[in-house]
Design an enzyme around this catalytic site. Structure first.
Site, PDB file in Angstrom:
ATOM      1  N   LYS A 200       1.030  -1.237  -0.081  1.00 41.92           N
ATOM      2  CA  LYS A 200       0.226  -0.050   0.188  1.00 41.92           C
ATOM      3  C   LYS A 200       0.808   1.250   0.019  1.00 41.92           C
ATOM      4  O   LYS A 200       1.467   1.416   0.978  1.00 41.92           O
ATOM      5  CB  LYS A 200      -0.901   0.149   1.307  1.00 41.92           C
TER       6      LYS A 200
ATOM      7  N   CYS B 258      12.984  11.872   6.450  1.00 43.40           N
ATOM      8  CA  CYS B 258      13.130  11.459   7.707  1.00 43.40           C
ATOM      9  C   CYS B 258      14.498  11.636   8.115  1.00 43.40           C
ATOM     10  O   CYS B 258      14.738  11.584   9.299  1.00 43.40           O
ATOM     11  CB  CYS B 258      12.674  10.010   7.605  1.00 43.40           C
TER      12      CYS B 258
END
Ligand code: NAD
Length: 520
Positions: free
Chosen positions: A195, A303
């Protein structure tokens, strides 16, 4: 004239669900080797963050379609697991070539949906491609151990695939992070239900098309879309044995708990607050250039962005030059050739980032560069914020405690290296960190004492190449088996140990031993 649906979509600033009856392109599902239209009546609108124009509608995959994807993956596993390692290696060799040939197309999709500059989007694809290239070495990577225990006894290990594995990806690296997941999962013999982020699934859809062209069989890679319902399905489905997740703390804690409760392996990389220490002996030019790129590149939505800097001693005198460099960066649509940073992902993200900057000011930090309220010519509706620098920040302030995830650099001062390391180790996150110094002894002390997964020495974004693994420490990680490298192979396989005895001499013996075999 725009249809009522389109008008409604255009007037909504937030991703919304609505019945799809308009002619806006719709993102397909990829299940059982086919690109199919979802039958859902719930669609998520995806807007170009530089213009607010709707790019596509992303389906909330229906429960029936999700089940079809998992069932298909389980069926495909029966044959895929039996293919030879050389066969799977060949598929990866073909896939890496196709990704290289389609790099610009994937990068274009990333800039359109996610906003980062085209040059940066190519880097996103390239860092993922490197994982596929490393996966081509699978015959070596998956070698087991062997010990001749005695002249007639051997123990050896076999690494076996798990079955169906799930992948749940974030919006900020639409190519790299899906490529951390499915190529390694597939090359060791698993099948996959992936996903991508509902905010930018386009890159994954191109990768699925390339996987198909590379001859990866139907059902081995399946792509589904959606948000929480799809995530819940992946956490709960009986066929899915392991989940790879990268994203925010909130989603990661939830997925780690729910998946683990259901007996699945879960690897989860979460949020970050990466600190850079600037020592006064560092090479000034190199440091300021690297810092500017790592704090503001990708609009701070990495990140591993170096979003927090600690100036030690006199290094704080370099601040005015840092501000000048940041001011020189061009903020515009990622498609503009001179863009240094593009928009942030959504109006909500922009509001949140601006709010955190405001909170810093009200808590007493100095705003020495304010990128808020930026209007970019030709892209007045875009989610833009220019490079922003807050100084004299203290660790109790909200702008220090929260991951800002925007082009905002938060600056602290420390008297000594020990004080700076102490600040980093008291922060709840432990994703990445870096030090800038010309002293080997200082660098050595820092790398030993700092508690973070990725450590850079004069390297601001030390994302390891794929022969190593991307790790993390403390609040930046859940689960204990990391992404890619040896760890990635371990995550996607289980070890079977075989002990075999082939003995001639006692073939005629009638005496049974009831003691625990000691294998002597
Ligand atoms: P996100 O958590 O909002 O979304 C990630 C995925 O989780 C998406 O597929 C999304 O659909 C799903 N999701 C979101 N909210 C959910 C919920 N409440 N319940 C269940 N599923 C949910 O993350 P994002 O905003 O897409 O990505 C940014 C975050 O990811 C930042 O915190 C960043 O630091 C982190 N990140 C970490 C790494 C790392 O390796 N440590 C790498 C990239 C990004």
């Amino acid at each position: 004239a725009a249809s009522p649906i389109l008008k409604r979509a255009l007037s909504t600033s937030r991703p919304a669900l609505y019945a799809a009856q308009s002619s806006i392109p719709r993102t397909k599902l990829f299940i059982n080797g086919e690109f199919i239209d979802s039958k859902t009546d719930k669609w998520i609108e995806l807007r170009n963050p530089a213009t607010q124009e709707i790019v596509t509608l992303v389906p909330e995959t229906t429960p029936e379609e999700l089940k079809y994807a998992a069932d298909t993956a389980a069926e495909a596993f029966k044959t895929w697991r039996k293919t030879s390692v050389l066969h799977r290696q060949r598929k990866m060799l073909d896939l890496q070539l196709l990704i290289r040939d389609n790099m610009d197309r994937i990068a274009h999709s990333i800039t359109l949906e996610q906003g980062k500059t085209l040059a940066d989007a190519r880097g996103d694809v390239l860092r993922g491609l490197q994982v596929v290239e490393a996966a081509c070495a699978i015959p070596h990577m998956i070698l087991g151990d062997h010990l001749e225990v005695a002249t007639d006894m051997d123990t050896y290990t076999i690494r076996e695939p798990l079955g169906v594995v799930g992948g749940i990806a974030p919006f900020n690296f639409p190519a790299m992070i899906p490529l951390w997941m499915f190529p390694l999962a597939n090359v060791v013999g698993n099948t996959c239900v992936l996903k991508p982020s509902e905010k930018d699934p386009g890159a994954t859809m191109i990768l699925a098309e390339l996987a198909q062209k590379a001859g990866i069989p139907a059902g081995v890679l399946n792509v589904v879309h959606g948000a929480k319902e799809t995530v819940n399905f992946i956490c709960d489905n009986e066929h899915i044995k392991a989940i790879s997740f990268v994203g925010s703390d909130q989603a990661g804690h939830y997925i780690h708990e729910r998946g683990s409760r259901n007996g699945k392996r879960v690897q989860a990389n979460l949020g970050a607050k990466n600190h850079g220490i600037i020592m006064p002996d560092a090479n000034k030019n190199h440091t300021l250039n690297q810092l500017t790129g790592a704090a503001f590149g990708a609009a701070g939505q990495r990140c591993m962005a170096l979003s927090t800097v600690i100036f030690v001693g006199k290094a704080k005198e370099w601040l005015p030059e840092l501000v000048e460099r940041a001011k020189g960066l061009k903020v515009t649509s990622g498609f503009e050739p001179d863009a240094d940073l593009g928009p942030v992902i959504s109006p909500e993200a922009l509001k949140r980032i601006e709010g955190l900057v405001g909170s810093g000011v009200s808590e007493g930090a100095d705003l020495v560069l304010d990128g808020r309220g930026l209007k970019v010519p030709k892209y007045e509706k875009g989610n833009f914020i220019g490079p922003t620098i807050l100084t004299n920040v203290k660790t109790h302030m909200e702008c220090y405690r929260e991951e800002i995830f925007g082009p905002v650099l938060v600056c602290l001062n420390a008297e000594t290296l020990d004080d700076a390391i102490d600040i980093i180790n008291k922060n709840p996150y432990g994703n990445g960190t870096a030090i800038f110094t010309q002293s080997g002894a200082i660098a050595r002390k820092f790398t030993k004492e700092v508690d973070a997964g990725q450590v850079g020495v004069n390297v601001p974004i030390p994302v390891p190449l794929p022969m190593f693994s991307f790790t993390g420490s403390r609040g930046s990680i859940r689960g204990d088996v990391n992404f890619y490298g040896k760890s990635g192979i371990n995550f996607y396989t289980s070890t079977k140990s075989v002990t075999a005895l082939w003995r001639h001499e006692d073939a005629d013996s009638t005496v049974a031993s009831v003691n625990m075999p000691t294998m002597k």
